[in-house]
Design an enzyme around this catalytic site. Structure first.
Site, PDB file in Angstrom:
ATOM      1  N   ASN A  97      29.068-120.357 -17.976  1.00  0.00           N
ATOM      2  CA  ASN A  97      29.209-121.340 -16.901  1.00  0.00           C
ATOM      3  C   ASN A  97      28.713-120.835 -15.542  1.00  0.00           C
ATOM      4  OD1 ASN A  97      30.794-123.607 -15.311  1.00  0.00           O
ATOM      5  ND2 ASN A  97      31.540-121.647 -14.539  1.00  0.00           N
ATOM      6  N   TYR A 163      16.181-123.198  -9.663  1.00  0.00           N
ATOM      7  CA  TYR A 163      17.377-123.764 -10.315  1.00  0.00           C
ATOM      8  C   TYR A 163      16.952-124.738 -11.425  1.00  0.00           C
ATOM      9  CZ  TYR A 163      22.040-125.936 -10.603  1.00  0.00           C
ATOM     10  OH  TYR A 163      23.264-126.399 -11.034  1.00  0.00           O
ATOM     11  N   SER A 166      15.541-122.915 -14.329  1.00  0.00           N
ATOM     12  CA  SER A 166      16.598-122.211 -15.077  1.00  0.00           C
ATOM     13  C   SER A 166      17.392-123.189 -15.940  1.00  0.00           C
ATOM     14  CB  SER A 166      17.538-121.458 -14.124  1.00  0.00           C
ATOM     15  OG  SER A 166      18.406-122.332 -13.423  1.00  0.00           O
ATOM     16  N   LYS A 167      17.670-124.377 -15.413  1.00  0.00           N
ATOM     17  CA  LYS A 167      18.499-125.333 -16.161  1.00  0.00           C
ATOM     18  C   LYS A 167      17.708-125.999 -17.291  1.00  0.00           C
ATOM     19  CE  LYS A 167      22.309-124.572 -13.896  1.00  0.00           C
ATOM     20  NZ  LYS A 167      23.444-123.910 -14.557  1.00  0.00           N
ATOM     21  N   ILE A 196      29.335-132.636  -9.037  1.00  0.00           N
ATOM     22  CA  ILE A 196      30.758-132.318  -9.224  1.00  0.00           C
ATOM     23  C   ILE A 196      31.263-131.629  -7.956  1.00  0.00           C
ATOM     24  CG2 ILE A 196      32.448-131.155 -10.720  1.00  0.00           C
ATOM     25  CD1 ILE A 196      30.700-133.105 -12.326  1.00  0.00           C
TER      26      ILE A 196
HETATM   27  P1  NAI Z   1      30.978-122.687  -8.100  1.00  0.00           P
HETATM   28  O1  NAI Z   1      30.107-122.079  -7.068  1.00  0.00           O
HETATM   29  O2  NAI Z   1      32.230-123.354  -7.693  1.00  0.00           O
HETATM   30  O3  NAI Z   1      31.326-121.614  -9.235  1.00  0.00           O
HETATM   31  C1  NAI Z   1      30.362-120.735  -9.737  1.00  0.00           C
HETATM   32  C2  NAI Z   1      31.017-119.391 -10.002  1.00  0.00           C
HETATM   33  O4  NAI Z   1      30.023-118.507 -10.553  1.00  0.00           O
HETATM   34  C3  NAI Z   1      31.557-118.731  -8.734  1.00  0.00           C
HETATM   35  O5  NAI Z   1      32.916-118.362  -8.893  1.00  0.00           O
HETATM   36  C4  NAI Z   1      30.663-117.530  -8.549  1.00  0.00           C
HETATM   37  O6  NAI Z   1      31.318-116.407  -7.962  1.00  0.00           O
HETATM   38  C5  NAI Z   1      30.232-117.242  -9.985  1.00  0.00           C
HETATM   39  N1  NAI Z   1      29.007-116.430 -10.009  1.00  0.00           N
HETATM   40  C6  NAI Z   1      27.883-116.638  -9.286  1.00  0.00           C
HETATM   41  N2  NAI Z   1      27.011-115.646  -9.498  1.00  0.00           N
HETATM   42  C7  NAI Z   1      27.599-114.781 -10.371  1.00  0.00           C
HETATM   43  C8  NAI Z   1      27.203-113.545 -10.948  1.00  0.00           C
HETATM   44  N3  NAI Z   1      26.044-112.978 -10.649  1.00  0.00           N
HETATM   45  N4  NAI Z   1      28.052-112.927 -11.794  1.00  0.00           N
HETATM   46  C9  NAI Z   1      29.269-113.480 -12.076  1.00  0.00           C
HETATM   47  N5  NAI Z   1      29.692-114.642 -11.550  1.00  0.00           N
HETATM   48  C10 NAI Z   1      28.875-115.281 -10.696  1.00  0.00           C
HETATM   49  O7  NAI Z   1      30.009-123.718  -8.825  1.00  0.00           O
HETATM   50  P2  NAI Z   1      30.209-124.747 -10.033  1.00  0.00           P
HETATM   51  O8  NAI Z   1      29.646-126.007  -9.557  1.00  0.00           O
HETATM   52  O9  NAI Z   1      31.561-124.726 -10.604  1.00  0.00           O
HETATM   53  O10 NAI Z   1      29.158-124.140 -11.071  1.00  0.00           O
HETATM   54  C11 NAI Z   1      29.427-123.942 -12.443  1.00  0.00           C
HETATM   55  C12 NAI Z   1      28.171-124.270 -13.236  1.00  0.00           C
HETATM   56  O11 NAI Z   1      27.922-125.673 -13.147  1.00  0.00           O
HETATM   57  C13 NAI Z   1      26.904-123.594 -12.711  1.00  0.00           C
HETATM   58  O12 NAI Z   1      26.138-123.147 -13.803  1.00  0.00           O
HETATM   59  C14 NAI Z   1      26.187-124.696 -11.979  1.00  0.00           C
HETATM   60  O13 NAI Z   1      24.804-124.487 -11.940  1.00  0.00           O
HETATM   61  C15 NAI Z   1      26.567-125.891 -12.830  1.00  0.00           C
HETATM   62  N6  NAI Z   1      26.411-127.190 -12.217  1.00  0.00           N
HETATM   63  C16 NAI Z   1      27.070-127.548 -11.055  1.00  0.00           C
HETATM   64  C17 NAI Z   1      26.972-128.828 -10.564  1.00  0.00           C
HETATM   65  C18 NAI Z   1      27.741-129.299  -9.363  1.00  0.00           C
HETATM   66  O14 NAI Z   1      27.506-130.395  -8.874  1.00  0.00           O
HETATM   67  N7  NAI Z   1      28.689-128.546  -8.858  1.00  0.00           N
HETATM   68  C19 NAI Z   1      26.100-129.828 -11.204  1.00  0.00           C
HETATM   69  C20 NAI Z   1      25.449-129.373 -12.392  1.00  0.00           C
HETATM   70  C21 NAI Z   1      25.603-128.105 -12.866  1.00  0.00           C
END
Ligand code: NAI
Length: 258
Positions: A97, A163, A166-167, A196
């Site tokens: 994730n 991004y 990657s996706k 989200i």
């Molecule tokens: P978020 O930013 O709230 O959580 C992402 C987490 O990943 C953070 O806790 C961060 O510290 C951790 N992270 C980042 N780089 C890291 C690394 N190098 N090693 C370990 N942990 C790392 O973001 P969210 O939205 O919850 O993202 C979760 C997934 O959902 C991601 O893959 C994002 O691309 C995807 N996503 C998010 C959307 C949105 O609207 N929020 C929409 C579509 C996909």
């Protein structure tokens, strides 16, 4: 009443490794899996965030351990899987994730740095984790992998090319893994969340979110992290044993609206 069916809709006792567990969808997934009785290995680069999530799970009576790790570190990934196996005895469920977005136009001087970092975290870490955990997932008999892609995995917007690439890659990787590894009970699927409310979108002002949602999302709102977590749970159930290589849109209908 005796059961009329065979397959289980419970992850009670399963070991689930969730990356990016300190925030947003990863945090919601860790909480939901713990609520469902799974033993959660919470992984994130944000040490304090991981500790907080684990403390909240334990306070609620759930079982979890945290592993602070930058997922760009390949040795760290191997050590993580060894440590989770040692602590919990194996891995049944892997949720890839963690993700980042580093917006940059193609002309930007620092473009390549953002590109490399994005591909490393959003795509390469997924492969490394699956490779490291493969034997455990096979041994589980009901091994499940869910990769979190995005609606940017099926479309594109300007200034987020790394991004987007990657996706799109996460969807391709999911399909490649599903056809090659989809034996011995291991299934690999992916979810494409739409917009989200998480850390990733926290800097977008509420009015801009609402305007975007009214225009683009049939449900007229951003989604909540827990709504994605429930979709992930559905894909990792023992009962979801014939779902493999699926790309599940969890986007309020955004991707099908003309
Ligand atoms: P978020 O930013 O709230 O959580 C992402 C987490 O990943 C953070 O806790 C961060 O510290 C951790 N992270 C980042 N780089 C890291 C690394 N190098 N090693 C370990 N942990 C790392 O973001 P969210 O939205 O919850 O993202 C979760 C997934 O959902 C991601 O893959 C994002 O691309 C995807 N996503 C998010 C959307 C949105 O609207 N929020 C929409 C579509 C996909």
């Amino acid at each position: 009443m005796p059961k009329l069916t065979q397959l289980k809709r419970s992850i009670q006792g399963k070991v689930a490794l969730v990356t990016g567990a300190a925030s947003g969808m990863g945090r919601a997934t860790a909480f939901l899996f713990a609520d469902e009785g799974a033993r959660v290995a919470a992984v994130d680069v944000n040490r304090q965030g991981v500790e907080d999530v684990v403390a909240e799970i334990q306070k609620a009576g759930g079982e979890a351990q945290g592993w602070p790790l930058d997922l760009r570190d390949p040795k760290g990934i191997n050590a993580l899987v060894d440590a989770v196996r040692e602590r919990f005895g194996g891995i049944d469920i892997l949720v890839n994730n963690a993700g980042i977005s580093r917006p940059a136009p193609f002309e930007a001087e620092a473009y390549e740095e953002g590109w490399a970092e994005t591909i490393d975290v959003n795509l390469t870490a997924h492969v490394r984790l699956v490779r490291a955990a493969l034997e455990d997932l096979r041994a589980s008999g009901e091994g499940r992998v869910v990769n979190i892609a995005s609606t940017e995995g099926v479309g594109a917007q300007p200034f987020v090319s790394a991004y987007t690439a990657s996706k799109h890659g996460v969807i391709g990787l999911t399909r490649a893994m599903a056809v090659e590894l989809g034996q011995k009970g291991v299934t690999i699927n992916c979810i494409c969340p739409g917009p989200i409310k998480t850390g990733m979108t926290a800097q977008i002002p509420d009015e801009a979110k609402e305007k975007f949602a009214r225009r683009r999302v049939p449900l007229r709102r951003y989604g909540d992290p827990e709504e994605v977590a429930h979709a992930t749970l559905s894909l990792v159930l023992p009962a979801s044993s014939f779902i493999n290589g699926a790309v599940l849109m969890v986007d309020g209908g955004m991707s099908i609206q003309n």
